[in-house]
Design an enzyme around this catalytic site. Structure first.
Site, PDB file in Angstrom:
ATOM      1  N   GLY A  16     -20.982  40.298 -42.930  1.00  0.00           N
ATOM      2  CA  GLY A  16     -22.074  40.422 -41.812  1.00  0.00           C
ATOM      3  C   GLY A  16     -22.259  38.553 -41.832  1.00  0.00           C
ATOM      4  O   GLY A  16     -23.101  37.635 -41.582  1.00  0.00           O
ATOM      5  N   ARG A  69     -17.604  63.045 -35.628  1.00  0.00           N
ATOM      6  CA  ARG A  69     -18.062  61.421 -35.463  1.00  0.00           C
ATOM      7  C   ARG A  69     -18.469  61.804 -33.965  1.00  0.00           C
ATOM      8  O   ARG A  69     -19.394  60.882 -33.783  1.00  0.00           O
ATOM      9  CB  ARG A  69     -16.645  61.545 -34.767  1.00  0.00           C
ATOM     10  CG  ARG A  69     -16.427  59.556 -34.043  1.00  0.00           C
ATOM     11  CD  ARG A  69     -15.295  59.033 -33.181  1.00  0.00           C
ATOM     12  NE  ARG A  69     -14.214  59.215 -34.250  1.00  0.00           N
ATOM     13  CZ  ARG A  69     -14.006  58.048 -35.319  1.00  0.00           C
ATOM     14  NH1 ARG A  69     -14.530  57.493 -35.123  1.00  0.00           N
ATOM     15  NH2 ARG A  69     -12.426  58.198 -35.990  1.00  0.00           N
ATOM     16  N   HIS A 113     -12.936  41.177 -32.829  1.00  0.00           N
ATOM     17  CA  HIS A 113     -11.621  40.913 -34.010  1.00  0.00           C
ATOM     18  C   HIS A 113     -10.917  39.815 -33.737  1.00  0.00           C
ATOM     19  O   HIS A 113     -10.796  39.059 -33.482  1.00  0.00           O
ATOM     20  CB  HIS A 113     -10.362  41.652 -32.978  1.00  0.00           C
ATOM     21  CG  HIS A 113      -9.400  41.862 -33.649  1.00  0.00           C
ATOM     22  ND1 HIS A 113      -9.371  43.387 -34.100  1.00  0.00           N
ATOM     23  CD2 HIS A 113      -8.149  42.044 -33.260  1.00  0.00           C
ATOM     24  CE1 HIS A 113      -8.482  43.634 -34.621  1.00  0.00           C
ATOM     25  NE2 HIS A 113      -7.767  42.229 -34.307  1.00  0.00           N
ATOM     26  N   THR A 145     -13.805  49.904 -24.994  1.00  0.00           N
ATOM     27  CA  THR A 145     -13.553  50.954 -24.119  1.00  0.00           C
ATOM     28  C   THR A 145     -13.031  51.441 -25.334  1.00  0.00           C
ATOM     29  O   THR A 145     -12.988  51.688 -26.423  1.00  0.00           O
ATOM     30  CB  THR A 145     -12.429  50.546 -23.099  1.00  0.00           C
ATOM     31  OG1 THR A 145     -11.936  49.849 -23.961  1.00  0.00           O
ATOM     32  CG2 THR A 145     -12.662  49.527 -21.950  1.00  0.00           C
ATOM     33  N   LEU A 148      -8.860  51.551 -28.764  1.00  0.00           N
ATOM     34  CA  LEU A 148      -9.068  50.326 -30.075  1.00  0.00           C
ATOM     35  C   LEU A 148      -8.725  48.917 -29.380  1.00  0.00           C
ATOM     36  O   LEU A 148      -7.617  48.468 -28.893  1.00  0.00           O
ATOM     37  CB  LEU A 148      -8.177  50.862 -31.090  1.00  0.00           C
ATOM     38  CG  LEU A 148      -9.152  49.874 -32.108  1.00  0.00           C
ATOM     39  CD1 LEU A 148     -10.028  50.142 -32.849  1.00  0.00           C
ATOM     40  CD2 LEU A 148      -7.917  50.241 -33.493  1.00  0.00           C
ATOM     41  N   ASP A 149      -9.787  48.418 -28.981  1.00  0.00           N
ATOM     42  CA  ASP A 149      -8.717  46.734 -29.416  1.00  0.00           C
ATOM     43  C   ASP A 149      -8.846  46.362 -28.318  1.00  0.00           C
ATOM     44  O   ASP A 149      -7.791  45.417 -27.889  1.00  0.00           O
ATOM     45  CB  ASP A 149      -8.962  46.111 -30.597  1.00  0.00           C
ATOM     46  CG  ASP A 149      -9.477  45.971 -31.934  1.00  0.00           C
ATOM     47  OD1 ASP A 149     -10.685  46.266 -31.996  1.00  0.00           O
ATOM     48  OD2 ASP A 149      -8.475  46.635 -33.299  1.00  0.00           O
ATOM     49  N   GLU A 178     -14.669  32.930 -35.197  1.00  0.00           N
ATOM     50  CA  GLU A 178     -15.944  33.485 -35.016  1.00  0.00           C
ATOM     51  C   GLU A 178     -17.089  33.510 -35.266  1.00  0.00           C
ATOM     52  O   GLU A 178     -17.604  33.813 -33.523  1.00  0.00           O
ATOM     53  CB  GLU A 178     -15.202  34.929 -35.728  1.00  0.00           C
ATOM     54  CG  GLU A 178     -14.133  35.435 -36.647  1.00  0.00           C
ATOM     55  CD  GLU A 178     -13.759  36.469 -36.944  1.00  0.00           C
ATOM     56  OE1 GLU A 178     -14.641  37.482 -37.232  1.00  0.00           O
ATOM     57  OE2 GLU A 178     -12.980  36.703 -37.498  1.00  0.00           O
TER      58      GLU A 178
HETATM   59  C1  GRF Z   1     -14.622  39.921 -39.110  1.00  0.00           C
HETATM   60  O1  GRF Z   1     -12.896  39.135 -39.467  1.00  0.00           O
HETATM   61  C2  GRF Z   1     -14.422  40.873 -37.915  1.00  0.00           C
HETATM   62  O2  GRF Z   1     -13.705  40.354 -36.778  1.00  0.00           O
HETATM   63  C3  GRF Z   1     -13.650  41.576 -37.581  1.00  0.00           C
HETATM   64  O3  GRF Z   1     -14.304  42.224 -39.067  1.00  0.00           O
HETATM   65  C4  GRF Z   1     -14.657  40.614 -40.523  1.00  0.00           C
HETATM   66  C5  GRF Z   1     -16.665  40.709 -40.219  1.00  0.00           C
HETATM   67  O4  GRF Z   1     -16.682  40.218 -41.089  1.00  0.00           O
HETATM   68  N1  GRF Z   1     -14.206  43.038 -37.252  1.00  0.00           N
HETATM   69  P1  GRF Z   1     -18.149  39.975 -41.672  1.00  0.00           P
HETATM   70  O5  GRF Z   1     -18.412  40.916 -41.664  1.00  0.00           O
HETATM   71  O6  GRF Z   1     -19.074  39.302 -40.154  1.00  0.00           O
HETATM   72  O7  GRF Z   1     -18.628  38.422 -42.088  1.00  0.00           O
END
Ligand code: GRF
Length: 205
Positions: A16, A69, A113, A145, A148-149, A178
């Site tokens: 997280g 799902r 991502h 969407t 995927l990605d 990120e």
């Molecule tokens: C991150 O690298 C994110 O880009 C990917 O999963 C990871 C999650 O990391 N989708 P965190 O749980 O937010 O630390």
């Protein structure tokens, strides 16, 4: 588009740190929103503790408890709607979400991502980048969407790949970006005044 409402639902599966970046950005005024709920599909996810520390309501919905799902998606949507969530942020949520979920929140689900999409979608994006030998990778925040990605890109930030990088060192350097990119992208979405033009997420005229 007019600005959309500002109640976020954040979906996690792990530590997280991106959730924390959203929490911190809200606290210091970079992101004008509130987090209505954090939902994890993993009971022991570290991000749940981060949410509790920030006084945010949490829920655990273990996907193994639903037969399909579609059923799981419906349960997630119910939880989010019960808290009047407007925008869903996938923050390391390691489940694919299906059409039923995506249709419930049109143009209002975002994902982060750790690569410059469309390069290296799917799992282990940092390892894919290293193996391919690219000199630059990075982070992408995009609308979700069914593919995927692959949804419209809101924010990207590049990160150089260094000669002696391992998957871990590259991932750590991308993670720093990120944490800046996610709040920036969510704020851009919430600001409204954008359109989807083909594949492009861009300012409305
Ligand atoms: C991150 O690298 C994110 O880009 C990917 O999963 C990871 C999650 O990391 N989708 P965190 O749980 O937010 O630390």
């Amino acid at each position: 588009m007019t600005p959309v409402a500002r109640r976020l639902g954040v979906l996690i599966s792990g530590r997280g740190s991106n959730l924390q970046a959203l929490v911190d950005a809200i606290a210091d005024g970079r992101l004008n929103a509130s987090i209505a709920v954090v939902i994890s599909n993993v009971a022991g996810a570290g991000g749940l503790d981060r949410a509790r520390s920030a006084g945010i309501e949490t829920a655990v919905l273990d996907h193994r408890g639903w037969p399909s799902r579609d059923d799981y998606d419906r349960a997630l949507v119910d939880e989010l709607r019960a808290r009047d969530v407007d925008v869903v942020c996938l923050a390391g949520f390691m489940r694919r979400i299906g059409a039923r979920f995506i249709e419930a929140f049109p143009d209002a689900i975002v994902n982060i991502h750790p690569s410059l999409l469309p390069s290296f979608p799917g799992l282990h994006a940092q390892a894919q980048a290293l193996a391919h030998g690219v000199r630059v990778s990075g982070v992408t925040v995009h609308l979700v969407t069914p593919e995927l990605d692959a949804g419209p890109i809101i924010v990207q930030r590049p990160v150089p790949v260094l000669e002696d990088d391992t998957e871990e060192t590259l991932a750590a350097r991308i993670l720093v970006e990120e944490h800046a990119a996610y709040p920036e992208a969510v704020q851009r979405l919430l600001d409204g005044e954008w359109i989807i033009d083909g594949r492009r997420f861009r300012k409305a005229e």
